[in-house]
Design a protein around this motif. Structure first.
Motif, PDB file in Angstrom:
ATOM      1  N   ASN A 108       0.821  -1.220   0.000  1.00  0.00           N
ATOM      2  CA  ASN A 108       0.000   0.000   0.000  1.00  0.00           C
ATOM      3  C   ASN A 108       0.851   1.265   0.000  1.00  0.00           C
ATOM      4  N   TYR A 109       2.035   1.178   0.538  1.00  0.00           N
ATOM      5  CA  TYR A 109       2.892   2.357   0.678  1.00  0.00           C
ATOM      6  C   TYR A 109       3.539   2.776  -0.634  1.00  0.00           C
ATOM      7  N   THR A 110       3.800   1.797  -1.511  1.00  0.00           N
ATOM      8  CA  THR A 110       4.433   2.124  -2.788  1.00  0.00           C
ATOM      9  C   THR A 110       3.480   1.953  -3.967  1.00  0.00           C
ATOM     10  N   GLY A 111       2.341   1.304  -3.729  1.00  0.00           N
ATOM     11  CA  GLY A 111       1.387   1.064  -4.805  1.00  0.00           C
ATOM     12  C   GLY A 111       1.824  -0.020  -5.767  1.00  0.00           C
ATOM     13  N   GLN A 112       2.702  -0.919  -5.296  1.00  0.00           N
ATOM     14  CA  GLN A 112       3.217  -1.980  -6.165  1.00  0.00           C
ATOM     15  C   GLN A 112       3.066  -3.332  -5.475  1.00  0.00           C
TER      16      GLN A 112
END
Length: 132
Positions: A109-113
């Motif tokens: 969730n923090y990097t969207g990957q």
């Protein structure tokens, strides 16, 4: 067997037993004290790693300490938390009860990957069970 021989053998057995007991009893109490200290240090809202626990409690034996943690976990006194952390932010992505539940990939969730889960981004924590 003569009574003198019997007394001598019995005395030797008691001497051996006494020496063994002097080793076993303190270890038993040390284990109980250490288990109690683990429960005191951990809270449901305060998690510590194995290394942090070792640093705080200075156990007499690492292998014995590991067994104590396993016993406390099995008896639901403490919880073992397997956390997958973001490799970028080191923030927790998701917690699991068992290493078997951890997927090979997870959405960060923090990097969207979606990332591969590796030993480098898995952390093991212990906390006091909320049921205790």
């Amino acid at each position: 067997i003569s009574s003198n021989c019997w007394l001598r053998v019995n005395g030797q057995i008691m001497s051996i037993f006494s020496r063994k007991l002097r080793i076993i009893v303190p270890r038993f109490w040390e284990k109980r004290v250490l288990a109690s200290q683990v429960k005191d240090v951990l809270r449901p809202d305060k998690e510590l790693t194995f290394n942090q626990l070792v640093e705080k409690l200075s156990p007499f034996s690492i292998s014995e300490f590991t067994r104590i943690l396993a016993e406390l976990t099995t008896s639901k006194v403490i919880d073992q938390v397997i956390r997958v952390e973001s490799p970028e932010t080191h923030s927790g992505i998701r917690d699991y009860d068992s290493i078997d539940e951890v997927p090979e990939q997870i959405y960060d969730n923090y990097t969207g990957q979606t990332i591969d889960v590796t030993p480098q981004n898995i952390k093991v924590f212990f906390r006091r069970s909320p049921h205790v």
